[in-house]
Design a protein around this motif. Structure first.
Motif, PDB file in Angstrom:
ATOM      1  N   SER A  24       0.816  -1.143  -0.037  1.00 30.59           N
ATOM      2  CA  SER A  24      -0.005   0.043  -0.021  1.00 30.59           C
ATOM      3  C   SER A  24       0.779   1.180  -0.039  1.00 30.59           C
ATOM      4  CB  SER A  24      -0.877   0.082   1.189  1.00 30.59           C
ATOM      5  OG  SER A  24      -0.224  -0.008   2.578  1.00 30.59           O
ATOM      6  N   GLU A  39      -2.001   7.121   0.474  1.00 27.88           N
ATOM      7  CA  GLU A  39      -2.546   5.797   0.621  1.00 27.88           C
ATOM      8  C   GLU A  39      -2.427   5.125   1.918  1.00 27.88           C
ATOM      9  OE1 GLU A  39      -4.029   3.751  -1.089  1.00 27.88           O
ATOM     10  OE2 GLU A  39      -4.001   4.513  -3.069  1.00 27.88           O
ATOM     11  N   LYS A  45     -10.027   7.599  -0.348  1.00 30.90           N
ATOM     12  CA  LYS A  45      -9.114   8.403  -1.177  1.00 30.90           C
ATOM     13  C   LYS A  45      -9.675   9.856  -1.119  1.00 30.90           C
ATOM     14  CE  LYS A  45      -6.847   6.469  -4.245  1.00 30.90           C
ATOM     15  NZ  LYS A  45      -6.306   5.831  -5.714  1.00 30.90           N
ATOM     16  N   ARG A  91       1.140   0.131   7.189  1.00 33.89           N
ATOM     17  CA  ARG A  91       1.007   0.230   5.691  1.00 33.89           C
ATOM     18  C   ARG A  91       1.921  -0.805   4.928  1.00 33.89           C
ATOM     19  NH1 ARG A  91       2.620   5.902   4.157  1.00 33.89           N
ATOM     20  NH2 ARG A  91       1.567   5.729   2.136  1.00 33.89           N
ATOM     21  N   SER A 149      -6.276  -3.248  -7.333  1.00 36.76           N
ATOM     22  CA  SER A 149      -7.265  -2.127  -7.746  1.00 36.76           C
ATOM     23  C   SER A 149      -7.931  -2.614  -8.909  1.00 36.76           C
ATOM     24  CB  SER A 149      -6.695  -0.741  -7.853  1.00 36.76           C
ATOM     25  OG  SER A 149      -5.829  -0.330  -6.591  1.00 36.76           O
ATOM     26  N   PHE A 187      -7.226   2.449   4.232  1.00 39.27           N
ATOM     27  CA  PHE A 187      -7.124   1.809   2.941  1.00 39.27           C
ATOM     28  C   PHE A 187      -8.077   1.706   2.000  1.00 39.27           C
ATOM     29  CE2 PHE A 187      -4.209  -0.023   5.942  1.00 39.27           C
ATOM     30  CZ  PHE A 187      -3.042   0.362   5.529  1.00 39.27           C
TER      31      PHE A 187
END
Length: 233
Positions: free
Chosen positions: A41, A49, A155, A78, A85, A152
């Motif tokens: 990530s 992110e 955005k 992270r 995606s 996560f």
């Protein structure tokens, strides 16, 4: 394997269409290896992110005054979260072709939420979750942190065009160090419903993809992008 998490928002309809746009080399890697790459990530181009919005960060800082490890956990976490995606859309996206493919070559995997869930059951070492990304104003809006995956699944609004669904996994419990990412086992025949070829590609490119898919023993259909269909006038 896919694991359901009631805290993570996901479209209810298993037939919801999702897409992954990529170049031929990445596609061949999936077919030949039977594995799908998930990126660490903190290696994404977007530096936000897995981080928090400003209101949430201020809240976490207050909590961390008496418990410094609380903030340290989120910073290091992270490195242990990997993501694949996908783009949610009933139709192809001209923008996604432009962003994720080059030189009039490349292709798009068309799948569904239901197919993703089934395909992930081939992986036995790592648990995967699927979640819908929320797009917010990071200066004003709050990101909940009562679930470790929430940072996560948010955005900035600037990325709203991505309309993203994420396959997400936390490898902390596996006690492994990952570099750029992790490859997980997937059932290719479940994962892929159709392949669409870049709208600007030449006929030889489509024939090449069809031939490679056939020689590797797969029978999903390969089609030219609908964006280049004949003009009716």
């Amino acid at each position: 394997m896919f694991v359901n998490n009631p805290n993570i928002k996901l479209p209810e309809d298993p037939n919801t269409i999702v897409w992954k746009y990529m170049d031929l080399s990445k596609f061949l890697d999936i077919l030949i290896s039977g594995k799908m790459f998930m990126s660490r990530s903190d290696k994404f181009e977007d530096q936000y992110e897995g981080t928090f919005s400003e209101p949430t960060f201020e809240e976490i800082k207050k909590i961390s005054e008496n418990n410094p490890k609380f903030l340290d956990y989120y910073k290091s976490h992270r490195e242990n979260v990997v993501i694949s995606s996908w783009h949610t859309n009933e139709y192809e996206s001209f923008a996604m072709w432009q962003i994720f493919t080059k030189n009039n070559e490349g292709l798009a995997i068309q799948s569904t939420i239901g197919r993703l869930k089934e395909a992930l059951n081939a992986e036995r070492s790592f648990e995967q979750y699927i979640g819908e990304v929320n797009y917010i104003d990071y200066k004003k809006e709050h990101i909940p942190f009562d679930d470790a995956f929430f940072p996560f699944l948010f955005k900035r609004k600037s990325f709203q065009y991505e309309n993203e669904i994420r396959i997400i996994s936390d490898v902390s419990a596996n006690k492994i160090a990952i570099d750029n990412g992790l490859k997980i086992d997937v059932d290719i025949n479940k994962l892929i419903e159709k392949i669409y070829i870049h709208p600007k590609s030449e006929n030889w490119y489509k024939k090449l993809v069809i031939e490679v898919v056939s020689k590797l023993g797969f029978n999903f259909s390969v089609e030219k992008s609908d964006l280049e269909s004949d003009i009716l006038i």
